[in-house]
Scaffold this active site. Structure first.
Site, PDB file in Angstrom:
ATOM      1  N   HIS A   1       9.459  93.980  74.807  1.00 18.76           N
ATOM      2  CA  HIS A   1       8.546  93.338  75.749  1.00 18.76           C
ATOM      3  C   HIS A   1       9.013  92.009  75.853  1.00 18.76           C
ATOM      4  CE1 HIS A   1       5.925  92.064  72.708  1.00 18.76           C
ATOM      5  NE2 HIS A   1       6.446  93.070  72.102  1.00 18.76           N
ATOM      6  N   GLY A   2       7.944  91.309  76.410  1.00 13.80           N
ATOM      7  CA  GLY A   2       8.437  89.935  76.738  1.00 13.80           C
ATOM      8  C   GLY A   2       8.561  88.847  75.329  1.00 13.80           C
TER       9      GLY A   2
END
Length: 157
Positions: free
Chosen positions: A13-14
């Site tokens: 994810h980010g």
């Protein structure tokens, strides 16, 4: 060379794709999880989340242990991501060169008996696995992003 091993139920994810990968200089992500390695939808999603310029390998925990022990991963600056404390435990027991684990996040659990931090709920079983790893000299620290202060799990058990 293993740059970092992280427990994070969200996998890529980010924070992982941007902050951690660049901070540690990783050029290969190894996602080690039995269920994910058999799930074509999750594999496709992870491929889309992969940071540009990084190789992505998705294997079962046992296949990951085999690859690590064979030396096939040695040429890479490797970032290993596992979904759970159990995955981390199995990997650390099967590949003895893991000496440090970053605990980024755990899935909320029905059998959660304790929260080590806001993002790290653990069951009694998880606690026992973490204690065993710590007792074997493996550093386990909680940090969401590289700039956060390390919280040493051994002080929380």
């Amino acid at each position: 060379m293993i740059k970092l091993m992280r427990i994070d139920y969200r996998l890529i994810h980010g924070q992982v794709a941007m902050a951690w990968t660049s901070a540690i200089g990783a050029n290969c992500l190894l996602v080690a999880n039995d269920a994910v390695s058999k799930d074509s939808m999750r594999i496709t999603t992870l491929k889309l989340a992969r940071p540009a310029g990084c190789k992505l390998v998705i294997k079962s925990v046992e296949d990951s242990i085999t690859a690590l022990n064979s030396g096939v991963t040695d040429p890479y600056n490797l970032f290993i991501i596992v979904e759970s404390v159990e995955d981390a435990y199995r990997l650390a027991k099967g590949y003895r060169n893991i000496r440090s684990i970053n605990f980024g996040g755990a899935k909320p659990q029905k059998d959660c008996t304790r929260k080590l931090s806001v993002t790290t709920p653990v069951s009694e079983c998880d606690m026992q696995l973490l204690k065993e790893l710590v007792n074997e000299g493996i550093e386990i620290e909680i940090r969401q992003v590289p700039g956060d202060e390390k919280i040493n799990v051994s002080k929380l058990l």
